[in-house]
Design an enzyme around this catalytic site. Structure first.
Site, PDB file in Angstrom:
ATOM      1  N   ASP A  91      -4.160  -2.150  10.023  1.00 59.04           N
ATOM      2  CA  ASP A  91      -3.350  -2.095   8.799  1.00 59.04           C
ATOM      3  C   ASP A  91      -4.295  -2.034   7.604  1.00 59.04           C
ATOM      4  O   ASP A  91      -4.915  -3.041   7.239  1.00 59.04           O
ATOM      5  CB  ASP A  91      -2.443  -3.329   8.686  1.00 59.04           C
ATOM      6  CG  ASP A  91      -1.303  -3.333   9.693  1.00 59.04           C
ATOM      7  OD1 ASP A  91      -1.383  -2.585  10.695  1.00 59.04           O
ATOM      8  OD2 ASP A  91      -0.343  -4.099   9.499  1.00 59.04           O
ATOM      9  N   LYS A 153       3.440   0.991   5.268  1.00 58.84           N
ATOM     10  CA  LYS A 153       3.777  -0.440   5.240  1.00 58.84           C
ATOM     11  C   LYS A 153       3.941  -0.884   3.795  1.00 58.84           C
ATOM     12  O   LYS A 153       3.178  -0.487   2.920  1.00 58.84           O
ATOM     13  CB  LYS A 153       2.664  -1.225   5.938  1.00 58.84           C
ATOM     14  CG  LYS A 153       2.814  -2.741   5.900  1.00 58.84           C
ATOM     15  CD  LYS A 153       1.670  -3.401   6.651  1.00 58.84           C
ATOM     16  CE  LYS A 153       1.643  -4.911   6.440  1.00 58.84           C
ATOM     17  NZ  LYS A 153       0.499  -5.556   7.125  1.00 58.84           N
ATOM     18  N   LYS A 182       6.842   0.004   8.333  1.00 62.71           N
ATOM     19  CA  LYS A 182       6.667  -1.436   8.540  1.00 62.71           C
ATOM     20  C   LYS A 182       7.029  -2.175   7.261  1.00 62.71           C
ATOM     21  O   LYS A 182       6.480  -1.904   6.197  1.00 62.71           O
ATOM     22  CB  LYS A 182       5.227  -1.768   8.955  1.00 62.71           C
ATOM     23  CG  LYS A 182       4.979  -3.272   9.123  1.00 62.71           C
ATOM     24  CD  LYS A 182       3.590  -3.572   9.687  1.00 62.71           C
ATOM     25  CE  LYS A 182       3.307  -5.069   9.718  1.00 62.71           C
ATOM     26  NZ  LYS A 182       1.969  -5.374  10.285  1.00 62.71           N
TER      27      LYS A 182
END
Length: 216
Positions: A91, A153, A182
């Protein structure tokens, strides 16, 4: 949607600066017991967690976290190091200043470089929605799609806001069909978790959902 289904979309997360190995180990144990999608932990614990889990749960870690303004070379090194240590999901945080400066090519190139470093591992791109305009969020949907990342995300959880229903809806309208979503930051109830998933999120970055299940 039942609890088991929700848990299968959770990246069970502990990213506090004070996190100890005992706390990380508990995250690992909980993830195995409740069959979460992954654990999301600091890079310094990836190797230890990977060896402890022995393949029972995927290990996710964060790169350029939480501010995103490291050099691309630093992020690339972090990514390769984390994957060598056993991470299967990365991430990364974008350089938000570049986005404000409209350096779109620089952001896209950085994402491409990190995706190359990931190889067949998953790359999620954190854009920190609470610091962006809707126009900037839409632009990042386009950039993430073009750059070939696996996920967009919402948040690090370290800025002044987390995931919102509106942001997930906006992502769902503007990302390409190959890009998943996400939601992360502030997800604190089963009802919210289920709604984020119904709006188009595929993953939920949270520590609270497992805690809620344990408390029942």
């Amino acid at each position: 949607m039942d609890v088991k289904e929700i848990l299968s979309h959770v990246d069970h997360t502990l990213l506090l600066q004070t996190a100890t190995w005992e706390e990380i180990k508990q995250i690992c144990d909980d993830a195995v017991e409740y069959q979460t999608a992954s654990i999301c932990i600091p890079p310094s614990y990836v190797k230890q967690a990977y060896e402890y889990l022995q393949g029972k749960v995927d290990v996710c870690t964060v790169i350029g976290f939480p501010n995103g303004y490291m050099t691309t070379k630093a992020k690339e090194f972090e990514t390769k190091d984390a994957i060598a240590d056993g991470a299967s999901e990365i991430d990364m945080v974008i350089n938000i200043g570049w986005l404000k400066d409209k350096k779109y090519d620089c952001i896209e190139e950085e994402i491409r470089i990190l995706k190359t470093a990931c190889g067949d591992k998953i790359l999620k791109v954190i854009i920190e929605t609470c610091l962006l305009t809707d126009e900037e969020k839409i632009k990042m949907c386009e950039i993430v799609t073009r750059a070939g990342a696996d996920y967009i995300k919402t948040s690090t959880g370290f800025a002044n806001g987390g995931a919102t229903f509106d942001d997930i809806s906006l992502f769902a309208r503007h990302v390409g069909p190959e890009v998943k979503i996400k939601a992360a930051g502030g997800i604190s109830s089963m009802e919210d978790a289920e709604k984020f998933l119904s709006l188009g999120a595929d993953r939920l970055g949270t520590s609270r959902i497992v805690k809620l299940v344990k408390e029942k």
